[in-house]
Scaffold this active site. Sequence first.
Site, PDB file in Angstrom:
ATOM      1  N   HIS A 135      28.999 -54.515   0.662  1.00  0.00           N
ATOM      2  CA  HIS A 135      30.305 -54.646   1.311  1.00  0.00           C
ATOM      3  C   HIS A 135      30.931 -56.029   1.085  1.00  0.00           C
ATOM      4  O   HIS A 135      32.081 -56.147   0.653  1.00  0.00           O
ATOM      5  CB  HIS A 135      30.181 -54.432   2.823  1.00  0.00           C
ATOM      6  CG  HIS A 135      29.662 -53.093   3.220  1.00  0.00           C
ATOM      7  ND1 HIS A 135      29.799 -51.974   2.442  1.00  0.00           N
ATOM      8  CD2 HIS A 135      29.012 -52.684   4.341  1.00  0.00           C
ATOM      9  CE1 HIS A 135      29.261 -50.945   3.058  1.00  0.00           C
ATOM     10  NE2 HIS A 135      28.771 -51.350   4.204  1.00  0.00           N
ATOM     11  N   ARG A 185      16.958 -29.288   4.232  1.00  0.00           N
ATOM     12  CA  ARG A 185      15.678 -28.581   4.337  1.00  0.00           C
ATOM     13  C   ARG A 185      15.633 -27.577   5.481  1.00  0.00           C
ATOM     14  O   ARG A 185      14.988 -26.545   5.378  1.00  0.00           O
ATOM     15  CB  ARG A 185      14.550 -29.602   4.501  1.00  0.00           C
ATOM     16  CG  ARG A 185      14.278 -30.406   3.239  1.00  0.00           C
ATOM     17  CD  ARG A 185      13.352 -31.572   3.497  1.00  0.00           C
ATOM     18  NE  ARG A 185      13.994 -32.590   4.349  1.00  0.00           N
ATOM     19  CZ  ARG A 185      13.426 -33.741   4.666  1.00  0.00           C
ATOM     20  NH1 ARG A 185      12.211 -34.021   4.228  1.00  0.00           N
ATOM     21  NH2 ARG A 185      14.063 -34.624   5.405  1.00  0.00           N
TER      22      ARG A 185
END
Length: 521
Positions: A272, A69
Amino acid sequence: MIMPTAEELHVTPVATPAAMQAERVPDPCIIVIFGASGDLTKRKLLPALYHLEQAGLLPDKISVVGVARRPLQDTFANDMKEGIIAGGGVDESDPKLAPFVGKIQYHAMNFDDPSGYDALNTLLGQIDQKNGTCGNRLFYLAVAPEYFSDIIKFLGQHGMSKPCEPTEGRTPWVRVIIEKPFGHDLESARALNDEVNKVFDEDQIFRIDHYLGKETVQNILVFRFANGIFENSWNRNYIDHVEITAAESIGIEGRGPFYETAGALRDVVQNHVMELLSFVAMEPPVSFEAAAVRAEKVKVWKAVSPIHPADTVRGQYGPGTVDGQHVVGYRQEDRVHPRSQTETYAALRLEIENWRWAGVPFYIRAGKRLAKRVTEITIQFKLPPLLLFKDHEGEAAEGIKPNLISMRIQPDEGISLRFGAKVPGAGMNISPVNMDFSYAEAFGKSSANGYERLLLDAMLGDATLFAHRDGVEATWALMTPILQAWAKDPVKDFPNYAAGTWGPPAADALLESENRKWRKL
């Protein structure tokens, strides 16, 4: 304890098939990184891409477009150069650096602004014409999860989710990499999968977990399936239990708002740790094609018995000492509720109900502000059925300990095998010794961060090390009931472990009730 050196064990690096195979270079393409002003792009993604460039694994015709942005058009490329130098261990005088930085561009837009996507589409078309990138696109969503849906939707609405028509000798492709967290429970993960699948086909979607880019994680499969001496004993007949530890000494690093909505179970265990579990427990795939490997991983997760809340432990760190420095407790961290119920530690006991693993407990723990940073898998074998070596009271000799295989994922990556050996002398004294393999000693230290392999595979269309929607939903199906049970039963004694320790006492009791202990790391 006797610690043989690599030389004594004759551990020497040799040419491997992976090292000798022909280089895999992707087609010309544009890599578009949404959220490019964030830390991930500068510290990990651009250094990883440059490591691929140094290795000659990127096509000559490649472009990188950062999208965010803020108006960073004038500074973005140079900022990424600084990240490559600092984060990638690159010399500023490297002759490949300046040409690579010249391939980096920036496009400022709001992620919910349709006009920004029109302008982006135009820019990508111009790059195709100028650089010959042939319409091939790799979109990387390095953004907060709340932006996933908008970006996916607008890419579809503006015709950027489907590849161009094939031409003679060329089959253009479009792929998207989506960072974790992929949902925050089973319902939200399914909803997000449905939204993404409306725009992209499943073979275009690459759900990334950077753990799978680590050489030591991939080596679990090589260790198991390329070495017959281990695979034959990798089952319930010989293994007593398995431990998986993912410990961090750091706190939440200023990410209070994120961590308040995540917690250890969502942030680390669901992704994970469950990936590590699948690599340890999966059956040999029929090949190392993506579909075959993913199928075996999903079978593991679906074979896990429902985890009872009594087999779970949650913790939250209080003030303590880490590396000699006093640190505050979780509830004193910036932008954390003073009576927060978010867990910074989670431990689970689970079982896999299949022929290989029936009756073998798997113990998992993950947490923040623990005694040290270490991710390790420990396979503990059963003691021999007949103890020939006894002390004068007829008990097992003191030095007889269970055999262990420990796979260190990080840091000090390597593999250790513990076994008993006779101590020199007149008596029959036994001592446990370790046979150690170190990645750094055998192959040298590497500046790679794990994203190199994953980015390269995504450009090549190889999804082996990425998550399929079936796998994401299978792991959430295991974790969501635990989260729901915890939400209904607030903890009264948070914080329940001091920073710099190994977690709450209840985690020790989880193993002690079965006459076991966590391995000292």
